[in-house]
Motif scaffolding. Structure first.
Motif, PDB file in Angstrom:
ATOM      1  N   VAL A 143      38.822  52.698  41.721  1.00  0.00           N
ATOM      2  CA  VAL A 143      37.987  52.125  42.768  1.00  0.00           C
ATOM      3  C   VAL A 143      37.188  50.978  42.178  1.00  0.00           C
ATOM      4  N   ILE A 144      37.072  49.898  42.919  1.00  0.00           N
ATOM      5  CA  ILE A 144      36.346  48.714  42.452  1.00  0.00           C
ATOM      6  C   ILE A 144      34.849  48.986  42.530  1.00  0.00           C
ATOM      7  N   MET A 145      34.167  48.728  41.407  1.00  0.00           N
ATOM      8  CA  MET A 145      32.718  48.891  41.359  1.00  0.00           C
ATOM      9  C   MET A 145      32.001  47.537  41.427  1.00  0.00           C
ATOM     10  N   GLU A 146      32.665  46.487  40.861  1.00  0.00           N
ATOM     11  CA  GLU A 146      31.992  45.187  40.823  1.00  0.00           C
ATOM     12  C   GLU A 146      33.068  44.096  40.702  1.00  0.00           C
ATOM     13  N   VAL A 147      32.923  43.002  41.463  1.00  0.00           N
ATOM     14  CA  VAL A 147      33.770  41.820  41.346  1.00  0.00           C
ATOM     15  C   VAL A 147      32.881  40.696  40.838  1.00  0.00           C
ATOM     16  N   ALA A 148      33.133  40.261  39.597  1.00  0.00           N
ATOM     17  CA  ALA A 148      32.226  39.323  38.940  1.00  0.00           C
ATOM     18  C   ALA A 148      32.615  37.859  39.131  1.00  0.00           C
ATOM     19  N   VAL A 149      33.764  37.569  39.739  1.00  0.00           N
ATOM     20  CA  VAL A 149      34.225  36.178  39.891  1.00  0.00           C
ATOM     21  C   VAL A 149      34.715  35.974  41.313  1.00  0.00           C
ATOM     22  N   LYS A 150      34.977  34.702  41.641  1.00  0.00           N
ATOM     23  CA  LYS A 150      35.558  34.347  42.942  1.00  0.00           C
ATOM     24  C   LYS A 150      36.626  33.279  42.724  1.00  0.00           C
ATOM     25  N   GLN A 151      37.367  32.940  43.805  1.00  0.00           N
ATOM     26  CA  GLN A 151      38.450  31.970  43.729  1.00  0.00           C
ATOM     27  C   GLN A 151      37.966  30.642  43.153  1.00  0.00           C
ATOM     28  N   GLY A 152      38.690  30.154  42.127  1.00  0.00           N
ATOM     29  CA  GLY A 152      38.381  28.855  41.551  1.00  0.00           C
ATOM     30  C   GLY A 152      37.381  28.885  40.407  1.00  0.00           C
ATOM     31  N   ASP A 153      36.800  30.040  40.089  1.00  0.00           N
ATOM     32  CA  ASP A 153      35.829  30.097  38.984  1.00  0.00           C
ATOM     33  C   ASP A 153      36.514  29.826  37.651  1.00  0.00           C
ATOM     34  N   VAL A 154      35.828  29.109  36.791  1.00  0.00           N
ATOM     35  CA  VAL A 154      36.282  28.878  35.412  1.00  0.00           C
ATOM     36  C   VAL A 154      35.721  29.993  34.544  1.00  0.00           C
ATOM     37  N   VAL A 155      36.583  30.630  33.767  1.00  0.00           N
ATOM     38  CA  VAL A 155      36.177  31.786  32.969  1.00  0.00           C
ATOM     39  C   VAL A 155      36.542  31.542  31.514  1.00  0.00           C
ATOM     40  N   GLU A 156      35.864  32.269  30.648  1.00  0.00           N
ATOM     41  CA  GLU A 156      36.141  32.226  29.217  1.00  0.00           C
ATOM     42  C   GLU A 156      36.981  33.416  28.822  1.00  0.00           C
ATOM     43  N   ALA A 157      37.626  33.321  27.687  1.00  0.00           N
ATOM     44  CA  ALA A 157      38.449  34.420  27.201  1.00  0.00           C
ATOM     45  C   ALA A 157      37.581  35.647  26.970  1.00  0.00           C
ATOM     46  N   GLY A 158      37.983  36.802  27.477  1.00  0.00           N
ATOM     47  CA  GLY A 158      37.257  38.050  27.308  1.00  0.00           C
ATOM     48  C   GLY A 158      36.176  38.275  28.341  1.00  0.00           C
ATOM     49  N   GLN A 159      35.941  37.340  29.250  1.00  0.00           N
ATOM     50  CA  GLN A 159      34.888  37.497  30.254  1.00  0.00           C
ATOM     51  C   GLN A 159      35.283  38.565  31.256  1.00  0.00           C
ATOM     52  N   LEU A 160      34.303  39.412  31.635  1.00  0.00           N
ATOM     53  CA  LEU A 160      34.548  40.469  32.605  1.00  0.00           C
ATOM     54  C   LEU A 160      34.797  39.856  33.984  1.00  0.00           C
ATOM     55  N   LEU A 161      35.870  40.307  34.591  1.00  0.00           N
ATOM     56  CA  LEU A 161      36.237  39.770  35.911  1.00  0.00           C
ATOM     57  C   LEU A 161      36.018  40.810  37.005  1.00  0.00           C
ATOM     58  N   VAL A 162      36.564  42.019  36.790  1.00  0.00           N
ATOM     59  CA  VAL A 162      36.445  43.088  37.774  1.00  0.00           C
ATOM     60  C   VAL A 162      36.183  44.379  37.014  1.00  0.00           C
ATOM     61  N   ARG A 163      35.200  45.144  37.488  1.00  0.00           N
ATOM     62  CA  ARG A 163      34.891  46.435  36.873  1.00  0.00           C
ATOM     63  C   ARG A 163      35.314  47.522  37.841  1.00  0.00           C
ATOM     64  N   LEU A 164      36.108  48.463  37.298  1.00  0.00           N
ATOM     65  CA  LEU A 164      36.629  49.543  38.118  1.00  0.00           C
ATOM     66  C   LEU A 164      36.327  50.872  37.454  1.00  0.00           C
ATOM     67  N   GLU A 165      36.377  51.912  38.257  1.00  0.00           N
ATOM     68  CA  GLU A 165      36.206  53.268  37.744  1.00  0.00           C
ATOM     69  C   GLU A 165      37.214  54.182  38.414  1.00  0.00           C
ATOM     70  N   SER A 166      37.559  55.228  37.629  1.00  0.00           N
ATOM     71  CA  SER A 166      38.477  56.236  38.144  1.00  0.00           C
ATOM     72  C   SER A 166      37.766  57.579  38.093  1.00  0.00           C
ATOM     73  N   GLU A 167      37.555  58.220  39.227  1.00  0.00           N
ATOM     74  CA  GLU A 167      36.863  59.508  39.269  1.00  0.00           C
ATOM     75  C   GLU A 167      37.609  60.574  38.482  1.00  0.00           C
ATOM     76  N   PRO A 168      38.939  60.682  38.607  1.00  0.00           N
ATOM     77  CA  PRO A 168      39.624  61.679  37.757  1.00  0.00           C
ATOM     78  C   PRO A 168      39.427  61.402  36.271  1.00  0.00           C
ATOM     79  N   LEU A 169      39.417  60.115  35.893  1.00  0.00           N
ATOM     80  CA  LEU A 169      39.215  59.781  34.486  1.00  0.00           C
ATOM     81  C   LEU A 169      37.802  60.149  34.043  1.00  0.00           C
ATOM     82  N   ASN A 170      36.796  59.857  34.881  1.00  0.00           N
ATOM     83  CA  ASN A 170      35.404  60.210  34.540  1.00  0.00           C
ATOM     84  C   ASN A 170      35.237  61.722  34.425  1.00  0.00           C
ATOM     85  N   PHE A 171      35.883  62.462  35.344  1.00  0.00           N
ATOM     86  CA  PHE A 171      35.792  63.917  35.292  1.00  0.00           C
ATOM     87  C   PHE A 171      36.440  64.464  34.022  1.00  0.00           C
ATOM     88  N   GLU A 172      37.587  63.918  33.663  1.00  0.00           N
ATOM     89  CA  GLU A 172      38.273  64.359  32.448  1.00  0.00           C
ATOM     90  C   GLU A 172      37.448  64.012  31.212  1.00  0.00           C
TER      91      GLU A 172
END
Length: 705
Positions: A460-489
């Motif tokens: 599930v998407i928790m945060e979208v840090a960029v939009k169409q046309g944004d210039v980004v650097e190598a390693g920059q966070l773009l989208v943060r997601l989480e998985s509830e089954p993964l967190n539970f495990e």
């Protein structure tokens, strides 16, 4: 000259009948040969010769007697009429000399096997039975079929059926496609026999209603395909043009009536064999009537109806003479007299008809040549193809060219004709010269570094840090997601680690406790490794830029949305390095190579053309087109077919062409992939020599056994 010529005796089984008026209204008579079922049209002058014919009299004496009766015939006219009588075997052969002449005529008409095959394999008649007695019995019983009420009833029902078909056209068309199979072709063949039998019976009954004798009915082999025919030669005795037209058009009208009635019934009948039969009759009748029978360029019903409607007998032969006369006048300036006296409007009509028929026959005979090639085994197919093309296309053209060459000194070349032939010569020279050929290569402009980002597992998407046309650097966070089954495990592993650490802290120093401590330490290490793997999976859910670039093709993402592993979330492209990838057809493969220059024209209005250089051309054709925007499925120029696994397979061989951009300063901001076309300046090539090579390549390919 008629000196010493004796009038031959006319046969006693000839019949003289009144005929239809000539084209200019002059009266005519018919001489009927009952043995051969053949009619000859006679003018008033020829009729007078027949009436006063004196077998055994000298030609000079006969001419003198005619002159005393007030009819002045020239010796040439009488000689021509005697030639007509003898050449058509209308005289009795009472002497050995006359019998020898008839035998020689018969021998001259006999063709060798190969000449007979060339002349007759396209059309062979096989009479099967003489239907006249049967028609005489049944025609009075079927008069109701020709009544006006039947005509208007069928037209009304057919019109209603056509309206209903238009309202459910998709269903009608899908039914046609459903029967477009081997089984459907068999049913269509059977239906065609039934419809054509009704067609020929229509001719026969119509002729019998007009008082004509139907000599025979049978089968004709048209390019080895059996079709029915009806001999309605007796219609020549009818003086009314309208009556002859009714006989000629009876077959087409019968098919159209069947088509109208079957179309109406198809709308009413329930699904089943009867409705399928109605569909077969309707489609077969419509197609054969419209595409074959009513064509005035083939010697079928449409031609004879057109000829009778114009009132021109032997239309094709006479029109061809006008067509040749006009060609020689137009291109060579030969001032020959008209082939026959005709009004200006009718002469123009015959010229136009002749030229249209020649054009139609060119494509028809070419199609028949291809048909006979595919119908027979390869050796015979090649032989018949060559015979068809040479005999029916090349030979007539060659004969006319020979006449032009023979009469070249009579040509009157004015300014217009000189300009025309100069243009022809220029086109010929242009086709022979090796000229640079511009090659259009469907291509896409794409970034060298482009990557679409996917999620490694459902999350599930928790945060979208960029939009169409944004210039980004190598390693920059773009989208943060989480998985509830993964967190539970991960939480479970953390609790198990705490328990393992607690057991290790409380363990004693006895031998038994030391053994239990070793097992606990192993479990603790496995839990640490499992936690590290889970943390790595959790880190992979944080989508980061693989390199410095710009965000393109981002989906409509927002927090709280679940995404799967097959859904691309966004793409990152490096905007400083681009190249072009195109696909070229096999026929242009020898025109370009590494180093060829061209320009890329994008499918984007206002974008400047970009200079490119070919860097590589693949040696093998692609199995599938990787860029859907270049395919015909999505409006592109490359014809493809979609196969089972959704691959786009080109219909013809296409080869990948890699190109580099010489200058991207004018490129500006662009998407990761942009379709367009590359115009490449190809190698020099003679157009005519290239076409000859193609023909030779096809011949070599098809001659392999």
């Amino acid at each position: 000259m008629t000196t010493g010529v004796v009038l031959p005796p006319l046969r006693q089984n000839l019949r003289l009948l009144p005929g239809a008026p000539d084209e200019d209204g002059a009266p005519r008579w018919l001489l009927f040969d009952t043995v051969r079922n053949k009619y000859f049209a006679l003018s008033a002058e020829a009729l007078y010769l027949i009436r006063h014919w004196q077998a055994g009299a000298s030609a000079e004496g006969f001419l003198l007697e005619l002159k005393t009766r007030g009819h002045d015939y020239g010796p040439e006219e009488l000689a021509a009429f005697i030639d007509f009588v003898v050449s058509n075997n209308l005289n009795e052969a009472r002497s050995a000399e006359a019998s020898a002449r008839v035998h020689q005529q018969y021998a001259d008409q006999l063709l060798g096997f190969w000449r007979w095959l060339i002349h007759h394999y396209l059309f062979i008649r096989i009479p099967l039975f003489r239907p006249d007695p049967w028609l005489s019995r049944w025609t009075p019983r079927l008069n109701w079929l020709f009544a006006p009420v039947t005509h208007y009833l069928l037209l009304s029902l057919g019109g209603l059926g056509l309206v209903l078909v238009v309202r459910q056209w998709d269903h009608f068309w899908s039914t046609f496609l459903h029967f477009f199979s081997l089984e459907g072709l068999v049913f269509y063949g059977v239906t065609l026999v039934v419809v054509k039998s009704a067609h020929e019976l229509g001719h026969a009954f119509a002729a019998k209603r007009q008082g004509c004798r139907v000599a025979s009915m049978g089968v004709a082999l048209l390019v080895m395909f059996p079709v029915l025919y009806t001999d309605t030669t007796d219609a020549w005795r009818l003086r009314s043009r309208a009556a002859r037209l009714r006989i000629v058009t009876a077959g087409v009208r019968t098919e159209l009536y069947l088509a109208l009635l079957a179309t109406f019934l198809w709308n009413l009948l329930p699904d089943g064999p009867l409705r399928s039969a109605a569909f077969f009759v309707a489609t077969t009748s419509w197609v054969t009537s419209v595409l074959v029978n009513i064509s005035p360029f083939l010697r079928f019903d449409g031609y004879y109806a057109f000829s009778d409607w114009l009132g021109i007998e032997n239309l094709q032969q006479r029109a061809f003479a006008f067509g040749r006369w006009r060609l020689r006048d137009l291109f060579l300036g030969l001032k020959d007299p008209l082939p026959e006296p005709q009004p200006r409007g009718r002469a123009r009509l015959m010229v136009a008809y002749a030229w249209a028929t020649w054009l139609y026959r060119f494509f028809l005979f070419l199609g028949i040549a291809l048909l006979v090639y595919h119908l027979f085994f390869k050796v015979l197919g090649i032989l018949l193809f060559a015979v068809e093309v040479c005999w029916f296309i090349v030979l007539p053209i060659w004969r006319e060219v020979k006449v032009w060459w023979k009469r070249r000194r009579e040509c009157a070349m004015g300014t217009g004709r000189l300009l025309f032939w100069a243009l022809v010569a220029s086109v010929l020279i242009w086709s022979l010269l090796p000229l640079h050929v511009g090659v259009s290569v469907p291509a896409v402009l794409k970034a060298q570094s482009e990557q679409s980002l996917f999620v490694s597992e459902p999350a599930v998407i928790m945060e979208v840090a960029v939009k169409q046309g944004d210039v980004v650097e190598a390693g920059q966070l773009l989208v943060r997601l989480e998985s509830e089954p993964l967190n539970f495990e991960l939480q479970q592993v953390e609790e198990e680690l705490q328990l393992a650490r607690l057991l290790l802290d409380r363990s004693g120093s006895s031998v038994q406790e030391k053994a239990v401590r070793a097992i606990t330490e192993q479990q603790y290490q496995r839990l640490l490794e499992r936690k590290a793997g889970l943390l790595a999976r959790q880190e992979r859910l944080q989508l980061r830029a693989p390199f410095a670039g710009r965000i393109t093709q981002i989906e409509s993402l927002h927090p709280g949305v679940w995404v799967g592993t097959e859904m691309p979330l966004l793409s990152v492209v490096e905007p400083t390095r681009f190249d072009v990838e195109g696909y070229i057809g096999e026929q242009y493969l020898d025109l370009i190579g590494p180093g060829s220059l061209g320009v890329f024209i994008a499918d984007r209005p206002g974008m400047a053309a970009l200079p490119v250089q070919v860097s590589d051309v693949d040696i093998g054709a692609v199995f599938a087109l990787p860029y859907g925007e270049l395919s015909s499925e999505y409006g592109g120029p490359i014809a493809v077919r979609r196969v089972v696994d959704d691959r786009l397979v080109p219909e013809e061989g296409h080869y990948r062409v890699s190109m580099i951009l010489d200058d991207i300063s004018s490129l500006g901001d662009t998407d990761a992939r942009l379709p367009g076309v590359v115009r490449v300046e190809g190698e020099s090539r003679s157009w005519l020599w290239y076409q000859l090579r193609r023909v030779l390549a096809i011949l070599i390919r098809e001659s392999g056994f």
